[in-house]
Design an enzyme around this catalytic site. Structure first.
Site, PDB file in Angstrom:
ATOM      1  N   ASP A 138     -26.818   7.649  46.172  1.00 40.55           N
ATOM      2  CA  ASP A 138     -27.036   6.865  44.939  1.00 40.55           C
ATOM      3  C   ASP A 138     -27.497   5.438  45.222  1.00 40.55           C
ATOM      4  O   ASP A 138     -28.395   4.936  44.556  1.00 40.55           O
ATOM      5  CB  ASP A 138     -25.822   6.909  43.992  1.00 40.55           C
ATOM      6  N   TYR A 173     -17.348   1.869  53.850  1.00 39.98           N
ATOM      7  CA  TYR A 173     -18.381   2.142  52.853  1.00 39.98           C
ATOM      8  C   TYR A 173     -19.476   1.073  52.883  1.00 39.98           C
ATOM      9  O   TYR A 173     -20.673   1.371  52.931  1.00 39.98           O
ATOM     10  CB  TYR A 173     -17.746   2.210  51.463  1.00 39.98           C
ATOM     11  N   ASP A 220     -20.623   7.225  40.152  1.00 43.15           N
ATOM     12  CA  ASP A 220     -19.296   7.462  39.581  1.00 43.15           C
ATOM     13  C   ASP A 220     -19.207   6.983  38.134  1.00 43.15           C
ATOM     14  O   ASP A 220     -18.622   7.648  37.275  1.00 43.15           O
ATOM     15  CB  ASP A 220     -18.228   6.722  40.401  1.00 43.15           C
ATOM     16  N   GLY A 238      -7.615   6.634  45.327  1.00 40.38           N
ATOM     17  CA  GLY A 238      -7.986   6.777  46.742  1.00 40.38           C
ATOM     18  C   GLY A 238      -8.227   8.215  47.149  1.00 40.38           C
ATOM     19  O   GLY A 238      -8.127   8.573  48.311  1.00 40.38           O
ATOM     20  N   ALA A 239      -8.558   9.080  46.169  1.00 47.11           N
ATOM     21  CA  ALA A 239      -8.737  10.503  46.472  1.00 47.11           C
ATOM     22  C   ALA A 239     -10.197  10.927  46.393  1.00 47.11           C
ATOM     23  O   ALA A 239     -10.510  12.108  46.416  1.00 47.11           O
ATOM     24  CB  ALA A 239      -7.906  11.344  45.494  1.00 47.11           C
ATOM     25  N   GLU A 246     -17.486  -3.620  39.769  1.00 44.81           N
ATOM     26  CA  GLU A 246     -17.149  -3.212  41.155  1.00 44.81           C
ATOM     27  C   GLU A 246     -17.885  -4.092  42.167  1.00 44.81           C
ATOM     28  O   GLU A 246     -17.294  -4.582  43.131  1.00 44.81           O
ATOM     29  CB  GLU A 246     -17.578  -1.757  41.406  1.00 44.81           C
TER      30      GLU A 246
END
Ligand code: GLA
Length: 367
Positions: A31, A217, A167, A117-118, A155
Site C-alpha cells: 500500500d 515497519y 487498514d 498488536g495482532a 497515524e
C-alpha cells in the site's frame, strides 16, 4: 442519530459508532508502494459512545485499550503526542481542529473486540470509529474515504507510524461478506465476493504482539523508498517485473522483489476469485507468505509455525501472515465447513509447542 441508553460518566450518551478490524487476504506492504491490496472486514469491532459536555474537556475511558481502568482527560486545542494509548484520540481532535472544524468537549467510552498488536488493525478501527462518532455529533461533511485518509494522517503525523492507507480504507469501507480490492494509488476499489459455497476463511492470532510505531515497519518503508531512488521510479508500483530489479544491491533487491511480486499476486488472486479457483488463490497466499518471510523479512518463527501447521492439513488451500508482520496473526482459507475444526487443531498444536496462547478470531464460536 443512534440513541443509546448507556450512561457515560452518569450522563446519557447521545451518539455511538462502530468500526471493524480488518484482515488482509493478500497484498502486504504494497500500500505505501502505490500497489494493490485485498482486505476484508472482520466481525470484531471497536465501539465508541459519546456524550457532549459544556466545556472544552475531552474525557475518555476504555475497558480494553491502555492500562486497565485508566482514563484520560485533555483540553481541546492542547493535544500533543505522548506515545501513550490516548494519542489516537488526541490525534483525531487535533486533526479536525487543524482542518478548521469547531468541536466541543465530550465524554467517551470505548470498548474494542479487535485484539491489539495482532495485525488486525485495532488502531484503524479505533480511529475510524472515533471519526464516525464525531462526524455524527458535529455534523461534519466527511465521506468514508475522507475518514480513511484522515485516520491515516493521524497515524502518520501525530502517532508517528508511517503506515499506508489499506487498514483505514478497509475499516471505513469494507464489509465482512466481501473483499475490498483496492488500488492504493488512486483509491479506486471494487467489492469482490469469495465463493461462499466453496471456501471459508480462518484467522488465528499468534499472541506475539507487534507495534508499527517501533522500528521494523518504518525501516521497511525506508528501504522501499531507497530502492525507488536507486531505480529512478516514483513508487515500486511503477516496476512492471522483478527482472528489472537486478541492478539493486541487498537488502533493496529482496525488499523490492517482494513488493513487485506481491502486486502481481494480488491481481492473480482477484482473477482466481472471479473464476472460483480456490486452489490457485491458496497457492498465491502460500507464495505471499514465503516472500514476506524470505524477502521482506517480516515474519517470526511463531507465525511460520502457524502457517506450516495450517498447510499440513489437506483441506487448507493456503495460509499466510497477515498485516504488517513482526508477530500478529495468520489468515488461511480452507474447504467450506471445516474452518473452526481446523483452526482449533492448528491452535492446539501451536500451544503444545510454543509458550504463546493462540486465539481464533474467525470463524467465531457459535453458541
Ligand atoms: C500495516 C499498515 C498497512 C500495511 C500493512 C502491511 O497493517 O498499517 O498500511 O502497510 O501493515 O501490508
Amino acid at each position: 442519530m443512534k440513541e443509546s441508553f448507556f450512561k457515560v460518566f452518569g450522563q446519557r450518551a447521545t451518539e455511538s459508532s462502530d468500526a471493524p478490524g480488518r484482515v488482509n487476504l493478500i497484498g502486504e506492504h504494497t500500500d505505501y508502494n502505490g500497489g494493490f491490496v485485498l482486505p476484508t472486514a472482520i466481525p470484531q469491532m471497536t465501539h465508541i459512545e459519546l456524550a457532549l459536555r459544556n466545556d472544552n474537556t475531552v474525557h475518555i475511558v476504555s475497558s480494553d485499550i491502555g492500562p486497565k481502568g485508566e482514563d484520560h482527560s485533555y483540553i481541546l486545542g492542547q493535544e500533543r503526542p505522548l506515545h501513550r494509548w490516548f494519542d489516537y484520540f488526541e490525534g483525531v481532535t487535533w486533526l479536525l481542529q487543524k482542518k478548521g472544524y469547531t468541536l466541543r468537549g465530550f465524554d467517551a467510552r470505548i470498548s474494542s473486540h479487535v485484539p491489539m498488536g495482532a495485525g488486525l488493525s485495532s488502531s484503524a478501527a479505533l480511529l475510524v470509529a472515533m471519526f464516525r462518532v464525531l462526524r455524527t455529533t458535529f455534523h461534519l461533511p466527511l465521506t468514508d474515504v475522507e475518514i480513511a485518509l484522515m485516520s491515516q494522517s493521524v497515524e502518520n503525523d501525530f502517532v508517528g507510524a508511517q503506515v499506508g492507507i489499506m487498514d483505514q480504507m478497509a475499516s471505513s469501507l469494507a464489509d465482512t461478506g466481501t473483499a475490498l480490492f483496492l488500488d492504493t494509488r488512486d483509491l479506486n476499489y471494487q467489492r469482490i465476493a469469495l465463493p461462499e459455497d466453496k471456501v471459508e476463511m480462518f484467522i488465528i492470532n499468534s499472541g506475539v504482539r507487534h507495534s508499527h510505531s517501533d522500528g521494523g515497519y518504518n525501516t521497511r518503508r525506508k528501504e522501499c523508498e531507497e530502492a525507488c531512488l536507486r531505480l529512478g521510479v516514483a513508487q515500486l508500483r511503477d516496476v512492471a517485473d522483478v527482472s528489472l530489479l537486478s541492478s539493486l544491491p541487498e537488502p533493496y533487491l529482496s525488499r523490492a522483489r517482494h513488493v513487485v511480486s506481491e502486486n502481481s499476486r494480488v491481481l492473480k488472486a482477484v482473477e482466481a476469485i472471479h473464476k472460483g479457483e480456490m486452489e490457485t488463490l491458496g497457492q498465491l497466499m502460500i507464495e505471499s507468505h514465503a516472500s514476506m518471510r524470505d524477502d521482506f523479512k517480516v515474519s517470526v518463527p511463531e507465525i511460520d509455525f502457524l502457517v506450516e501447521a495450517s498447510l499440513a492439513h489437506p483441506l487448507v488451500y493456503g495460509a499466510r501472515l497477515t498485516g504488517g508482520g513482526f508477530g500478529g496473526s495468520i489468515v488461511g482459507i480452507c474447504k467450506k465447513g471445516h474452518g473452526r475444526e481446523l483452526a482449533d487443531a492448528i491452535a492446539d498444536r501451536y500451544q503444545s509447542q510454543t509458550s504463546y496462547h493462540a486465539s481464533i478470531l474467525v470463524p467465531e464460536l457459535r453458541n
